[in-house]
Design an enzyme around this catalytic site. Structure first.
Site, PDB file in Angstrom:
ATOM      1  N   LYS A 114      48.012  69.514  80.184  1.00 40.01           N
ATOM      2  CA  LYS A 114      49.126  68.605  79.875  1.00 40.01           C
ATOM      3  C   LYS A 114      48.874  67.206  80.426  1.00 40.01           C
ATOM      4  CE  LYS A 114      52.661  72.183  79.457  1.00 40.01           C
ATOM      5  NZ  LYS A 114      53.897  72.789  79.998  1.00 40.01           N
ATOM      6  N   LYS A 197      48.444  78.439  68.131  1.00 39.69           N
ATOM      7  CA  LYS A 197      49.730  79.106  68.294  1.00 39.69           C
ATOM      8  C   LYS A 197      50.856  78.210  67.788  1.00 39.69           C
ATOM      9  CE  LYS A 197      51.660  79.577  72.403  1.00 39.69           C
ATOM     10  NZ  LYS A 197      52.008  80.020  73.769  1.00 39.69           N
ATOM     11  N   LYS A 200      56.233  73.816  69.316  1.00 38.82           N
ATOM     12  CA  LYS A 200      57.031  72.629  68.975  1.00 38.82           C
ATOM     13  C   LYS A 200      56.251  71.339  69.206  1.00 38.82           C
ATOM     14  CE  LYS A 200      59.447  73.126  73.418  1.00 38.82           C
ATOM     15  NZ  LYS A 200      59.086  74.502  73.690  1.00 38.82           N
TER      16      LYS A 200
END
Length: 336
Positions: A114, A197, A200
């Site tokens: 991230k 996968k 969102k």
């Protein structure tokens, strides 16, 4: 016989959960309610590790809670609550921060991923310590079982390490939790990028089926799903990821095995498969969407249900925190 405790949760970081959340998590959570004392949490403290619009965060928290309930979480069987409504989550996280090594926290691969996406300079300290707050979330409720996806296994291992370390230093305090890795058949992939996968954060919104999408939008997304050119309906994740994903979605909802679907669709075109997958998905999520909208129409009642869940969660969380505070040597409060 006393039922074991269980905890799991998701972030309120969007206005709608997606099909992967529903099939990969919520279906399992609903099925586990009879066998466990279940605590299901909307982790809004985790959500603010990245910037959030305050009004959107509030709205998304309610919308997430409503979707939990609409998808089968029973507020009488399970404690459904918002993380920030139980102060012990943040308080235990601080204690665990103080027994976690910098190198240990720095090895968490999700932080690396991230922070690389957003740039290390913009990554917050909260994002760095996210797995330690997650450990506090779990350990407060003394669960034997923690249903997690494969991508969370490393965080659960850290939780187990911290619980073992605390117990060794200060005496038996925490139950050492076991991972319940959600079965692979419920892993749902992006419709436009079926090697990734469903998420969102995906680049193309057409690859994401949201629970709150209207039925026409769901049908359109499924019918435009990426497939291949050989025309054979067969499950093979390596060479036919798009068709495999559609078969997996059908199987996860309908209960038909992959091999049964392969036999039934033998010789049929991809259009036939997409049409039936669309029908199956719409039939599954339309009632959830309708019930969600019904719950959201009465926010006072929804807030009451969340307050009841927080009161139940707080009772156990405060017991655990009081033991922790006593064991590490904090002076006992005379008012709490």
């Amino acid at each position: 016989m006393t039922k074991p405790n269980l905890l799991s949760g998701m972030q309120p970081s969007a206005g709608s959960l997606h099909l992967g959340n529903y099939l990969g998590a919520l279906v399992n959570w609903a099925n586990m309610q009879d066998d466990f004392n279940a605590y299901y949490v909307i982790v809004d403290l985790h959500a603010i590790t990245v910037p959030q619009d305050p009004d959107e965060l509030r709205a998304n928290t309610r919308r997430t809670a409503a979707q939990y309930l609409a998808a089968g979480i029973d507020h009488e069987k399970s404690a459904l609550f918002v993380q920030s409504h139980v102060p012990a989550h943040a308080e235990l996280a601080w204690v665990l921060n103080c027994i976690t090594g910098m190198g240990e926290a720095g090895r968490m691969t999700q932080f690396k991923d991230k922070s690389q996406k957003s740039g290390s300079d913009s990554a917050s300290v909260g994002l760095f310590t996210y797995p330690i707050l997650q450990a506090a979330d779990i350990l407060l409720y003394q669960p034997k079982a923690v249903p997690v996806g494969e991508d969370q296994r490393q965080h659960l291992e850290l939780t187990r390490d911290l619980a073992t370390r605390f117990n060794s230093r200060f005496g038996d305090t925490f139950t050492i939790p076991e991972a319940v890795i959600l079965k692979e058949t419920a892993k749902i992939y992006d419709l436009q990028n079926p090697e990734a996968k469903m998420s969102k954060s995906a680049g193309d919104p057409k690859g994401l089926i949201n629970i709150m999408d209207d039925s026409a939008a769901v049908v359109k997304k499924i019918k435009s799903a990426v497939t291949d050119t050989d025309g054979i309906i067969q499950f093979d994740r390596e060479t036919k990821p798009g068709i495999s994903n559609l078969l997996g979605i059908h199987s996860a909802i309908s209960g038909e095995s992959i091999s049964e679907l392969e036999q039934r669709f033998e010789g049929a075109g991809y259009g036939a498969l997409k049409g039936e997958v669309a029908d199956v998905v719409v039939a599954a999520i339309e009632p959830i969407r309708n019930r969600t909208e019904e719950l959201l129409s009465d926010p006072a009642e929804l807030d009451r249900l969340l307050a009841n869940g927080a009161a139940r969660a707080n009772e156990l969380a405060e017991q655990t925190l009081a033991t922790v505070y006593d064991r590490i040597g904090f002076l006992r409060s005379t008012w709490r």
